[in-house]
Scaffold this active site. Sequence first.
Site, mmCIF file in Angstrom:
data_model
loop_
_atom_site.group_PDB
_atom_site.id
_atom_site.type_symbol
_atom_site.label_atom_id
_atom_site.label_comp_id
_atom_site.label_asym_id
_atom_site.label_seq_id
_atom_site.Cartn_x
_atom_site.Cartn_y
_atom_site.Cartn_z
ATOM 1 C CG ASP A 292 46.341 18.625 34.923
ATOM 2 O OD1 ASP A 292 47.062 19.119 35.808
ATOM 3 O OD2 ASP A 292 45.508 17.730 35.143
ATOM 4 C CB SER B 97 45.134 18.905 38.630
ATOM 5 O OG SER B 97 44.311 18.092 37.846
#
Length: 326
Positions: free
Chosen positions: A170, A56
């Site tokens: 993610d 991320s």
Amino acid sequence: MRKTGSLRKDPLTRTPVPKKIGLALGSGSARGWSHIGVIRGLQEAGIHIDLVCGTSMGAMVAGAFAAGFIDVMDEWVRGLTWADILGFMDVRLPRSGLIEGDKLTRYFREKISDSNIEDLPMPFAAVTTNLKSGREVWIREGSLMDAIRASMSMPGILTPFYRQGGWFVDGGLINPVPVSLCRNMGADIVLAVDLNNDIMGRSFNRSESQEVTLHRGENGQYLPKRLASFFNGKLKSGQLSIFKRFAQNQPSKGPTLFEVIATSVYIMQDQITKHRLATDPPDVLILPRLAHIGLLEFNRAEEAIGAGRKAVDLILPILHDAIGSR
């Protein structure tokens, strides 16, 4: 200068060679700027990083570091304002996420870099999650920015990213602090950074004074109010109504839908991180204190970077011991 004293033997020649030091940068939204402070602290301590990976926001900072653009990123993020942050938001309702993310990735392609990962001066990899299979995917080749964008697609907030025939979200859903990837890349010593270790238990029913300290922007408005006002006129009336219900602060009624989604992801990531670090611990775990920085408070980079530097300073003796030099 590389810290010496920690050696391994080359499997072919059996001669001693320095151990490879890998850096695994974890997820954390706006708290991700703290990774810059960690890198600065390691550099000043003379600790040479041989390879880097991230999840991320950790993937974004790791990518900039691997591409040799950490100085450019450092300078840029310290000057971010609410206006800049809002300008990167390209809301398209209803969609599979609140923000498309195209403006942000386009900015980085133009201003920083979009080399192929295999051409970077330092080995790099990013973690993402295949939305269909639920499997963890390690991206180690191809477009740097595509890898970063795929890694940071927080469900409900940033739309999934389409890559090579699949949709990706993610990487923090499966591997918030990618120690395993770092070892797979060849690291003998893994330094890992967990940005979410102190965020659980944060209260939503803050007093007015706490609310001002934590969430008020340059013009005195809270972040969700600024979001709503920014997109007023840019969205159709029905879309704006949905967006306001999604983001508008209502302290007396508890957390907003925006906070519920984000915090739910953090709860999951916190539990997954604890489990994965217990089964595959890094050699050194760096824990910046960042609970005071909110999900989208990217304008607080100075504080986040400072927290990263401080976290490194606090464990320098452990770092030196881990790499075999004091």
